[in-house]
Design a protein around this motif. Structure first.
Motif: not given
Length: 112
Positions: A7-22, A82-88
């Motif tokens: 769980x935890x996927x989604x959409x973020x802007x460049x420079x943003x953060x997401x947290x995935x859980x398993x 996941x911090x400082x996210x990039x488009x790649x």
């Protein structure tokens, strides 16, 4: 059948953060090396981060310093911060361990 719940996927802007859980319901993760993988469109699945039963960690060079893999206080849970996210970083992310089947993964999309 042994299954992991991601769980935890989604959409973020460049420079943003997401947290995935398993989570492995009713099971213990600390006896396994756990890994987060990702697959970009048209590309091979690659290892992003792993954590051993002794809690040593290893990261792909592309995410080092930005992503952190960890175990929760409940040892059946593994996170990928996941911090400082990039488009790649865009792709489908998977949690896995030896003896577990692959799930459908989590879509992570990072916009410019």
């Amino acid at each position: 059948q042994v299954q992991l719940v991601e769980s935890g996927g989604g959409l973020a802007q460049a420079g943003g953060s997401l947290r995935l859980s398993c989570v492995a319901p009713g099971r213990i993760f600390n006896i396994n090396t756990m890994g987060w993988f990702r697959q970009a469109p048209g590309k091979q699945r690659e290892l992003v981060a792993q954590i051993t039963s002794g809690d040593s960690t290893k990261y792909a060079d592309s995410v080092k310093g930005r992503f952190t893999i960890s175990r929760g206080n409940a040892k059946n849970t593994v996170y990928l911060q996941m911090n400082s996210l990039k488009p790649e970083d865009t792709g489908v992310y998977f949690c896995n361990a030896p003896g577990y089947p692959w799930g459908q993964g989590l879509q992570v999309t990072v916009s410019s």
